[in-house]
Enzyme design. Structure first.
Site, PDB file in Angstrom:
ATOM      1  CE1 TYR A  94       0.715   1.506   4.283  1.00 38.03           C
ATOM      2  CE2 TYR A  94       0.463  -0.851   4.626  1.00 38.03           C
ATOM      3  CZ  TYR A  94       0.883   0.388   5.072  1.00 38.03           C
ATOM      4  OH  TYR A  94       1.468   0.513   6.310  1.00 38.03           O
ATOM      5  CB  CYS A  95       1.160   4.320  -1.706  1.00 29.16           C
ATOM      6  SG  CYS A  95      -0.290   4.608  -2.749  1.00 29.16           S
ATOM      7  CG  PHE A  96      -1.434   8.880   2.185  1.00 26.15           C
ATOM      8  CD1 PHE A  96      -1.343   8.658   3.543  1.00 26.15           C
ATOM      9  CD2 PHE A  96      -2.317   9.845   1.727  1.00 26.15           C
ATOM     10  CE1 PHE A  96      -2.114   9.390   4.443  1.00 26.15           C
ATOM     11  CE2 PHE A  96      -3.081  10.586   2.607  1.00 26.15           C
ATOM     12  CZ  PHE A  96      -2.982  10.357   3.966  1.00 26.15           C
ATOM     13  CE1 TYR A 124      -1.122   4.186   8.429  1.00 24.05           C
ATOM     14  CE2 TYR A 124      -1.859   6.389   7.835  1.00 24.05           C
ATOM     15  CZ  TYR A 124      -1.457   5.478   8.786  1.00 24.05           C
ATOM     16  OH  TYR A 124      -1.422   5.859  10.108  1.00 24.05           O
TER      17      TYR A 124
END
Length: 375
Positions: A94-96, A124
């Site tokens: 995952y990223c943001f 996230y």
């Protein structure tokens, strides 16, 4: 190509391995237990791309990102992602927000390493939102009982023996008093909330609807108890744990002095660790100087210094009992007595360790406390 996963329940219930591809500075602000940070861009690269986006727009920022993360840098990062994916075939990344960065990592893993690896839809931010909602909902819907007792009665040990215990001090990595700092430091506020929410969510899934938490203030060290939970705990029934004075002094000696000193020595070596421990102990006492009053603080400090000298010269911790006993008798016990009088109407049970454990394990409590009061 592997798609995006949105079943946050299963991710947290099953402890799915997660690879966080955000920059280190983002990861440090908040993450989830056990997650590995393998960023697409480091902090400096992220800052350059962000500045470019602000002044020249998205296309220029994307082009700069591909320029910065190319060649040997790209190869090294893809290799690290591939190693994680191979070690954790059931994991996710995952990223943001689950957007461009995680999609790029996903694409490069496929094209460069031949690995299909799923990303978290919403990233996230979505995972964090799920945990916040979980914590707030449980704070309203579940039952809670506060485990109280004089300093040194071993409340944390009791919590650890309960399947429906929530260890606030454990999640905050702090013992919950002026002397409670651990050598390994505390998590960020967000990390603390995430750990607590995951623990609560997993226990709810096991069928628990009532929980026991140690009597804490608004803060456990630098970590703040989430507002919705704190408001429930301020109204919750109280169970009081009893133990004898000498046993309490001995427990405090072992936990706050002997073990803490050993932790410092293990982290920093014999001489430096002992010196750092002594400085931390004195600083903790000094923070209570105003509350103790000048004369009492000076006497306690002199007693503590003498104990530290004896400890350093003779590896003997016995003298520490003197300042511990005085501090407990003259400061902590009167403070607890006052707080107990203020909340006397909420006390539903009192007893020694076995009696309290039996009470808190009783089926009547587990089934009946969901309404906010033990049966």
């Amino acid at each position: 190509m592997a798609g995006a996963l949105s079943d946050f329940r299963q991710i947290f219930l099953n402890g799915v391995p997660m690879m966080d591809v955000r920059a280190p500075v983002e990861f440090a602000q908040g993450a989830f237990p056990g997650v590995v940070n393998l960023p697409l861009m480091d902090d400096g690269e992220r800052q350059q791309v962000g500045t470019c986006y602000k002044h020249r727009g998205q296309d220029a920022a994307i082009a700069l990102g591909h320029q910065l993360v190319s060649g040997a840098t790209k190869q090294a990062r893809v290799a690290a992602w591939a190693q994680f994916a191979q070690a954790h075939p059931g994991g996710v990344l995952y990223c943001f927000r689950g957007g461009l960065r995680s999609q790029i990592v996903q694409q490069w893993l496929k094209s460069e390493a031949g690995i299909d690896y799923p990303r978290v839809q919403g990233g996230y931010k979505a995972l964090r939102g799920f945990l916040i909602n979980t914590l707030e909902a449980a704070s309203v819907q579940c039952g809670f009982v506060v485990l109280s007792g004089l300093t040194g009665t071993g409340k944390t040990e009791v919590i650890a023996q309960l399947a429906h215990g929530l260890d606030l001090e454990g999640h905050a990595n702090h013992r919950g008093s002026s002397f409670g700092h651990r050598v390994s430091g505390q998590p960020s506020q967000i990390d603390f909330e995430n750990r607590l929410a995951i623990d609560l969510f997993q226990k709810c899934n096991q069928g628990h609807r009532a929980f026991v938490l140690e009597d804490e203030g608004r803060h456990v060290g630098s970590c703040s108890v989430p507002l919705a939970l704190r408001q429930r705990l301020e109204q919750a029934p109280i169970v009081c744990l009893d133990d004898g004075f000498e046993a309490r002094v001995e427990r405090i000696l072992q936990d706050y002095v002997v073990q803490q000193c050993a932790d410092f020595v293990a982290a920093f070596g014999e001489a430096e660790g002992a010196d750092l421990f002594a400085a931390r102990l004195l600083d903790s006492l000094d923070k209570l100087a105003k509350r103790l009053g000048g004369d009492r603080h000076r006497v306690l400090r002199a007693t503590m210094v003498a104990a530290l000298v004896r400890q350093k010269d003779h590896a003997d911790f016995a003298l520490h009992r003197d300042w511990i006993a005085a501090l407990v008798r003259d400061y902590y016990d009167p403070m607890y007595a006052y707080q107990r009088r203020q909340r006397a109407d909420r006390i539903v049970f009192q007893g020694d360790r076995q009696a309290v454990l039996d009470y808190l394990r009783a089926s009547a409590f587990t089934a009946g406390a969901a309404g906010g009061r033990a049966a």
